[in-house]
Design a protein around this motif. Structure first.
Motif, mmCIF file in Angstrom:
data_model
loop_
_atom_site.group_PDB
_atom_site.id
_atom_site.type_symbol
_atom_site.label_atom_id
_atom_site.label_comp_id
_atom_site.label_asym_id
_atom_site.label_seq_id
_atom_site.Cartn_x
_atom_site.Cartn_y
_atom_site.Cartn_z
ATOM 1 N N LYS A 19 0.785 -1.101 0.062
ATOM 2 C CA LYS A 19 0.083 0.338 0.117
ATOM 3 C C LYS A 19 0.931 1.292 0.019
ATOM 4 O O LYS A 19 1.792 1.228 0.909
ATOM 5 N N TYR A 20 0.554 2.379 -0.315
ATOM 6 C CA TYR A 20 0.859 3.469 -0.721
ATOM 7 C C TYR A 20 0.378 4.244 -0.157
ATOM 8 O O TYR A 20 -0.384 4.653 0.032
ATOM 9 N N TYR A 21 0.812 4.590 1.689
ATOM 10 C CA TYR A 21 0.400 6.224 2.571
ATOM 11 C C TYR A 21 0.448 6.990 1.832
ATOM 12 O O TYR A 21 1.906 7.429 1.087
ATOM 13 N N GLU A 22 0.344 8.021 2.616
ATOM 14 C CA GLU A 22 0.495 9.335 2.922
ATOM 15 C C GLU A 22 0.589 10.037 3.978
ATOM 16 O O GLU A 22 -0.268 10.524 4.965
ATOM 17 N N PRO A 23 1.875 9.327 4.662
ATOM 18 C CA PRO A 23 1.704 9.514 6.480
ATOM 19 C C PRO A 23 2.013 11.190 6.607
ATOM 20 O O PRO A 23 3.025 11.708 5.749
ATOM 21 N N HIS A 24 1.845 11.454 7.482
ATOM 22 C CA HIS A 24 2.223 12.826 8.542
ATOM 23 C C HIS A 24 3.841 12.243 9.478
ATOM 24 O O HIS A 24 3.563 11.338 10.138
ATOM 25 N N PHE A 25 4.951 12.802 9.745
ATOM 26 C CA PHE A 25 5.355 12.458 10.188
ATOM 27 C C PHE A 25 6.369 13.455 11.380
ATOM 28 O O PHE A 25 6.179 14.833 10.980
ATOM 29 N N ALA A 26 5.597 13.118 12.581
ATOM 30 C CA ALA A 26 5.851 13.893 13.343
ATOM 31 C C ALA A 26 6.983 14.773 13.215
ATOM 32 O O ALA A 26 6.943 15.838 13.842
ATOM 33 N N ALA A 27 7.529 14.039 13.445
ATOM 34 C CA ALA A 27 8.874 14.914 13.617
ATOM 35 C C ALA A 27 9.442 15.528 12.382
ATOM 36 O O ALA A 27 10.052 17.047 12.966
ATOM 37 N N ASP A 28 8.758 16.024 11.684
ATOM 38 C CA ASP A 28 8.714 16.957 10.595
ATOM 39 C C ASP A 28 8.431 18.714 11.252
ATOM 40 O O ASP A 28 9.273 19.889 11.435
ATOM 41 N N SER A 29 7.345 18.814 12.218
ATOM 42 C CA SER A 29 7.419 19.735 12.999
ATOM 43 C C SER A 29 7.671 20.305 14.659
ATOM 44 O O SER A 29 7.352 20.412 15.812
#
Ligand SMILES: C[S@@+](CC[C@H](N)C(=O)[O-])C[C@H]1O[C@@H](n2cnc3c(N)ncnc32)[C@H](O)[C@@H]1O
Length: 228
Positions: free
Chosen positions: A4-14
């Protein structure tokens, strides 16, 4: 289960504790989407990373575990002092380590753990045949990466996966590409963007991965879009 190709939000970015440029535009950033999808798909029980620095790769693994409510335990091994390729950052070692450690504790409690020390010192922490996913991203000379592979291979489980970063770097004394060439007879995938990422199955390849191996070009074209 299909890939599956997810659309993650990476918490580390913020996180104010972690440098955003390392997360979003660093040498490893272009592989985060694949790493995330891989962990969601493979669902490893034990994941070990050799070389973490600010955690660009490590936090993408942890994010996948958290979002997927997986039982995976992730271990980040690093002296947090640098090596001849990153340069020594021993003057900032405590600051960087504390940033990574506290973010791990706050965001990935029960998922991630930091093991501060050499790769060699961490070896006895893991039983033979117990690791399902290993990421080798320490010092990148041929000799160093061969040593990392040789010493950690007995720890790998059947059907496990080893990731190698920097397989496409041919400058200076970087030598991961030489080892990668020698490993050509194993089932594997490779990405050439963002310094290159090799995905090796050293002890057998599960049937669930066969369709993926047959779509290497399509997979590479998709993830290349996220190159840093
Ligand atoms: C290229 S950086 C890791 C980058 C990281 N994976 C990322 O996503 O940005 C390599 C790290 O490996 C660590 N390192 C290199 N050799 C090591 C060893 N033998 N034991 C422990 N840490 C080591 C260095 O301190 C450095 O932080």
């Amino acid at each position: 289960m299909d890939w599956k190709y997810y659309e993650p939000h990476f918490a580390a970015d913020s996180s104010p504790k972690l440098p955003a440029e390392f997360m979003k535009e660093g040498a490893w950033s272009g592989h985060r989407r694949f790493a995330y999808d891989l962990v969601r798909f493979a669902q490893p029980r034990v994941l070990v990373e050799l070389g973490t620095l600010y955690g660009t790769s490590f936090f993408s693994f942890c994010q996948a575990v958290k979002d997927g409510s997986l039982p995976t335990r992730c271990f980040a091994v690093d002296t947090w002092e640098g090596d001849p390729h990153t340069g020594s950052y021993s003057h900032y070692s405590d600051v960087i380590y504390e940033a990574v450690h506290s973010f791990t504790t706050e965001q990935f409690s029960g998922i991630g753990a930091t093991l501060r020390g050499t790769f060699h010192q961490a070896l006895p922490r893991f039983a033979q045949g117990s690791i399902d996913l290993l990421h080798i991203d320490g010092y990148h000379t041929y000799e160093a990466v061969l040593h990392d592979l040789s010493t950690w291979l007995p720890k790998m489980a059947d059907n496990s996966i080893i990731l190698f970063h920097d397989i496409a770097v041919r400058s200076g004394d970087f030598g991961v590409y030489k080892l990668w060439e020698q490993l050509r007879d194993y089932p594997r995938l490779q990405f050439n963007h963002s310094n290159g990422l090799g995905v090796l199955f050293p002890k057998g390849c599960p049937a669930s991965f066969q369709p993926l191996l047959q779509q290497q070009d399509r997979l590479a074209a998709y993830y290349e879009k996220f190159r840093s």
